[in-house]
Design an enzyme around this catalytic site. Sequence first.
Site, mmCIF file in Angstrom:
data_model
loop_
_atom_site.group_PDB
_atom_site.id
_atom_site.type_symbol
_atom_site.label_atom_id
_atom_site.label_comp_id
_atom_site.label_asym_id
_atom_site.label_seq_id
_atom_site.Cartn_x
_atom_site.Cartn_y
_atom_site.Cartn_z
ATOM 1 N N ASN A 108 16.183 -4.214 -27.921
ATOM 2 C CA ASN A 108 15.962 -2.834 -28.348
ATOM 3 C C ASN A 108 17.208 -2.237 -28.994
ATOM 4 O OD1 ASN A 108 13.472 -3.205 -27.198
ATOM 5 N ND2 ASN A 108 13.961 -2.123 -25.302
ATOM 6 N N HIS A 127 19.799 -7.116 -31.214
ATOM 7 C CA HIS A 127 19.297 -6.666 -32.519
ATOM 8 C C HIS A 127 20.002 -5.409 -33.004
ATOM 9 C CE1 HIS A 127 15.313 -9.044 -31.755
ATOM 10 N NE2 HIS A 127 16.340 -9.815 -32.036
ATOM 11 N N CYS A 135 27.806 -0.088 -44.132
ATOM 12 C CA CYS A 135 27.790 -0.352 -45.588
ATOM 13 C C CYS A 135 27.731 -1.858 -45.787
ATOM 14 C CB CYS A 135 29.066 0.186 -46.240
ATOM 15 S SG CYS A 135 29.193 -0.329 -47.976
HETATM 16 N N1 APR Z 1 4.952 -1.689 -19.777
HETATM 17 C C1 APR Z 1 4.886 -3.053 -19.885
HETATM 18 N N2 APR Z 1 4.660 -3.690 -21.067
HETATM 19 C C2 APR Z 1 4.487 -2.914 -22.165
HETATM 20 C C3 APR Z 1 4.531 -1.501 -22.124
HETATM 21 C C4 APR Z 1 4.769 -0.888 -20.860
HETATM 22 N N3 APR Z 1 4.813 0.442 -20.720
HETATM 23 N N4 APR Z 1 4.310 -1.031 -23.394
HETATM 24 C C5 APR Z 1 4.148 -2.110 -24.191
HETATM 25 N N5 APR Z 1 4.250 -3.236 -23.459
HETATM 26 C C6 APR Z 1 4.192 -4.631 -23.921
HETATM 27 C C7 APR Z 1 3.312 -4.844 -25.134
HETATM 28 O O1 APR Z 1 1.963 -5.042 -24.741
HETATM 29 C C8 APR Z 1 3.939 -6.106 -25.729
HETATM 30 O O2 APR Z 1 3.395 -7.273 -25.100
HETATM 31 O O3 APR Z 1 5.497 -4.952 -24.366
HETATM 32 C C9 APR Z 1 5.411 -5.985 -25.348
HETATM 33 C C10 APR Z 1 6.275 -5.559 -26.528
HETATM 34 O O4 APR Z 1 6.301 -6.646 -27.431
HETATM 35 P P1 APR Z 1 6.768 -6.434 -28.951
HETATM 36 O O5 APR Z 1 6.137 -5.214 -29.487
HETATM 37 O O6 APR Z 1 6.567 -7.744 -29.660
HETATM 38 O O7 APR Z 1 8.318 -6.117 -28.823
HETATM 39 P P2 APR Z 1 9.509 -7.146 -28.619
HETATM 40 O O8 APR Z 1 9.092 -8.323 -27.800
HETATM 41 O O9 APR Z 1 10.663 -6.364 -28.150
HETATM 42 O O10 APR Z 1 9.765 -7.613 -30.151
HETATM 43 C C11 APR Z 1 10.905 -8.377 -30.397
HETATM 44 O O11 APR Z 1 10.478 -8.160 -32.773
HETATM 45 O O12 APR Z 1 9.920 -6.886 -34.606
HETATM 46 C C12 APR Z 1 10.973 -7.441 -33.902
HETATM 47 O O13 APR Z 1 13.176 -6.679 -33.934
HETATM 48 C C13 APR Z 1 11.920 -6.393 -33.393
HETATM 49 O O14 APR Z 1 13.229 -6.441 -31.358
HETATM 50 C C14 APR Z 1 11.924 -6.595 -31.887
HETATM 51 C C15 APR Z 1 11.450 -8.029 -31.750
#
Ligand code: APR
Length: 260
Positions: A108, A127, A135
């Site tokens: 995050n 990230h 820049c």
């Molecule tokens: N509690 C538990 N799980 C949750 C909640 C919650 N309140 N809200 C969402 N989720 C789950 C979603 O269902 C999903 O499975 O968290 C997960 C988030 O996954 P992603 O959206 O893929 O995020 P992430 O794994 O951090 O993505 C990694 O992808 O796009 C790039 O750079 C971006 O850092 C990011 C990376």
Amino acid sequence: MGGDDIDKQAENIAELIVNAQRCLVFSGAGISTESGIPDFRGEDGIWTKLDPEDFTIQRFVARPEVRKVQWKLLAEGGLVKNVQPNAAHYAVAEMDKLGKLDCVVTQNIDNLHQTAGVPDDKVFELHGNMQYVRCLSCRKRFPMGEIISRLAREELPECEACKGILKPDAVYFGEMLPQAVLSEASRRANLCDLCIVIGSTLVVYPAAYIPEYAFNAGAKIVIINIGSTPMDSRAAVRIEGKAGEVMGKVMNHVRNRIRK
Ligand code: APR
């Protein structure tokens, strides 16, 4: 998963935390949705509204119109509006206060682990972080607020020092991750004996290697997520639940055990 099941599973996680020597928390966008920040691939995620291709470094550099859209989003507080940590962030910070957290490795860019109280030197941001703008030519770094304050009169801010392209200091697709951060996070993953994954689909690499390194080094894996992940079968405890609610229950059990 029923309430009793979640509480029993939360108690199992608490047992693992209390007995662990080195616990690494690995967080994704799912830990911040209860703070009002959308995730990427969950229901209504960012990638259901925006094109991830626009967040490749290649397209950001090549297309001024793509940069204008993103600066406009930021001006409207789209990604860094004033958000606060939620119960899950505070639970992780409490683990640290109780001496039960080695570090947080996060995908995050919202700074919420630090805002909740985890010391900066225990948070590894794979990230980057949206608190700064970089820049791309002279690498000079500016506070995000300084650039946002210019957006009222400039729709495409340039570096004041060299007129170079300015980009939020988050890692875009196609960009290298900060190598020193990635290598220290990897080192910690190989040393931990408990790795707790909170709110991630574990589909983006190299970040998603971190829990795999921990597993291969013999650590127990805990997964708290809404939706399945590729590591579910390797988890000692896997909870389908909301990060804030589950981690709140976990810390109630941890406090009770430590008090005994
Ligand atoms: N509690 C538990 N799980 C949750 C909640 C919650 N309140 N809200 C969402 N989720 C789950 C979603 O269902 C999903 O499975 O968290 C997960 C988030 O996954 P992603 O959206 O893929 O995020 P992430 O794994 O951090 O993505 C990694 O992808 O796009 C790039 O750079 C971006 O850092 C990011 C990376």
